[in-house]
Design a protein around this motif. Structure first.
Motif, PDB file in Angstrom:
ATOM      1  N   ARG A   1       0.852  -1.202   0.000  1.00  0.00           N
ATOM      2  CA  ARG A   1       0.000   0.000   0.000  1.00  0.00           C
ATOM      3  C   ARG A   1       0.889   1.254   0.000  1.00  0.00           C
ATOM      4  NH1 ARG A   1      -2.923   3.359   3.497  1.00  0.00           N
ATOM      5  NH2 ARG A   1      -5.029   3.776   2.711  1.00  0.00           N
ATOM      6  N   ALA A   2       1.927   1.221   0.821  1.00  0.00           N
ATOM      7  CA  ALA A   2       2.837   2.372   0.887  1.00  0.00           C
ATOM      8  C   ALA A   2       3.490   2.629  -0.473  1.00  0.00           C
ATOM      9  CB  ALA A   2       3.906   2.132   1.952  1.00  0.00           C
ATOM     10  N   MET A   3       3.762   1.536  -1.216  1.00  0.00           N
ATOM     11  CA  MET A   3       4.393   1.703  -2.535  1.00  0.00           C
ATOM     12  C   MET A   3       3.460   2.390  -3.526  1.00  0.00           C
ATOM     13  SD  MET A   3       7.409   0.734  -2.076  1.00  0.00           S
ATOM     14  CE  MET A   3       8.015   0.903  -3.742  1.00  0.00           C
ATOM     15  N   THR A   4       2.152   2.125  -3.412  1.00  0.00           N
ATOM     16  CA  THR A   4       1.188   2.802  -4.299  1.00  0.00           C
ATOM     17  C   THR A   4       1.287   4.312  -4.111  1.00  0.00           C
ATOM     18  OG1 THR A   4      -0.361   0.962  -4.263  1.00  0.00           O
ATOM     19  CG2 THR A   4      -1.275   3.117  -4.795  1.00  0.00           C
ATOM     20  N   TYR A   5       1.315   4.728  -2.842  1.00  0.00           N
ATOM     21  CA  TYR A   5       1.347   6.166  -2.548  1.00  0.00           C
ATOM     22  C   TYR A   5       2.680   6.773  -2.958  1.00  0.00           C
ATOM     23  CZ  TYR A   5      -3.194   6.053  -0.385  1.00  0.00           C
ATOM     24  OH  TYR A   5      -4.550   5.952  -0.199  1.00  0.00           O
TER      25      TYR A   5
END
Ligand code: NAI
Length: 373
Positions: free
Chosen positions: A65-69
């Motif tokens: 999820r952090a990578m998406t942001y």
């Protein structure tokens, strides 16, 4: 992992979770694909010993999820993904394990593109690349971009200049007192750049030798004890995450926080507490995106000059985040999430699930494998 897997995916907004098992090599891995609205998911392969399968799943979901942001705020046409390889207590790993993972990655047809992370290096990426073209961060000798850390340092440096411009009214780091925590792959080149820019740099590392050698570039090695309480203009966390906590925030004597460490805030409320103390916080995933910006360049045919230029643009992104926060009366961390979300939401929902890599966008590596151009 039980029936809460879908609950966790729903809460986090995840598209797909792949459980991989290959008995001969002993591979047990989870590939989490969070969101591919902007493009194929890109993210590191973490090789780690987890106390339980549930912990591994939680980590894969959180990190993807952090990578998406991070990709969205950095203007990349990539989504967020992460793979975790469940290591036995004895360490595990080896060519067979990572080649098996490579075969699983290949079945995803480009929906997930691997890179280095904790516990993996260009060597593991090279093993993966023997089975699939969907991998970055392989050694420059086989056409990759190698260690991304110097590019991460460039992004942090530019983010720091922007944060200082916002806070002090000038981006010039000359004479600024900067404390760097952690002198590893990112911290060391950052210290050097800061010294070259005329900053007065103090640095410390758990491994004291790593701090001591930086005296040669003009930094002042200082003891770890009391590091957070040192009076300075900028505190740069470049070690592990979680250091900005309810306990440490009252002790800080800095004006700006800007560093490479992932997940610097022990919890989300830390952003409010820093704002209440008048400390400008440059969000970690905005300023430490140089690594992913660099490996994403590999997908277009790696050009170090273009990679550096894109890493330097992290300064402008940081400035935009801090301005948005100021105008909207929200924390920089909230502003970063908002800008990233807006970029994803602006894409038509019809494009929300990336299906497969564009084979036409690929060419052959010298060793005969297909790889991104
Ligand atoms: P590294 O492992 O090379 O360096 C970390 C350094 O911090 C080590 O020298 C270690 O001894 C030191 N350290 C650990 N705990 C400490 C403490 N409590 N106080 C002081 N020093 C301590 O790691 P690297 O690659 O430099 O990464 C640093 C941080 O930046 C990590 O949080 C990493 O997740 C993050 N990051 C790194 C990227 C990269 O391209 N390498 C990309 C994005 C984020």
């Amino acid at each position: 992992m039980g029936d809460e897997v879908f609950d966790q995916m729903t809460t986090g907004g995840h598209e797909q979770v792949v459980l991989c098992h290959e008995p001969r090599s002993g591979l047990r891995a989870i590939i989490a694909i969070h969101d591919t609205t902007l493009g194929p998911s890109l993210g590191g392969v973490r090789h780690w010993h987890y106390p339980s399968d549930a912990d591994a799943l939680r980590d894969a979901l959180r990190l993807s999820r952090a990578m998406t942001y991070k990709a969205a705020i950095s203007g990349l046409d990539q989504g967020g993904g992460k793979a975790v390889v469940l290591a036995p207590a004895s360490g595990g790993g080896g060519e067979a394990v990572f080649r098996a993972l490579g075969r699983f990655i290949d079945t995803l047809g480009g929906r997930y593109i691997a890179a280095e992370d904790v516990g993996t290096s260009p060597r593991e990426m090279e093993w993966i690349s023997r089975e699939t073209p969907w991998v970055t961060g392989v050694d420059p000798s086989v056409g990759g971009s190698g260690d991304p850390s110097p590019y991460t340092a460039i992004g942090v440096f530019e983010g720091m200049r922007a944060a200082c411009d916002h806070h002090f009214g000038t981006a010039d780091l000359g004479g600024r007192r900067i404390v760097v925590q952690g002198c590893g792959h990112v911290g060391a080149p950052l210290v050097q750049m800061l010294c070259e820019a005329g900053a007065v740099v103090e640095c410390a590392d758990l491994n004291d030798e790593r701090a001591q050698v930086l005296a040669a570039v003009g930094a002042r090695p200082v003891p770890l004890a009391g590091l957070l309480e040192r009076e300075c203009d900028v505190f740069a966390p470049c070690a592990l995450g979680g250091g900005i906590s309810d306990e440490s925030i009252p002790l800080l004597r800095c004006q700006v926080i800007c560093g490479a460490a992932n997940n610097q805030l022990a919890h989300e409320g830390g952003a409010e507490a820093l704002a209440a103390r008048g400390i400008t916080y440059a969000p970690d995933y905005v300023v430490n995106a140089g690594g992913i910006v660099n490996i994403a360049e590999e997908l277009r045919g790696y050009d170090p000059v273009r990679a550096e230029r894109r890493c330097r643009a992290i300064g402008a992104t940081t400035a935009a985040v801090l301005e948005r926060a100021q105008h909207a009366g929200i924390t920089p961390a909230a502003a970063a999430d908002l800008i990233a979300r807006e970029r994803i939401d602006a894409r038509t929902p019809l494009a929300s699930i990336f299906t497969h890599g564009e084979r036409t966008a690929f060419n052959h590596r010298p060793d005969g494998l297909l790889r991104p151009r």
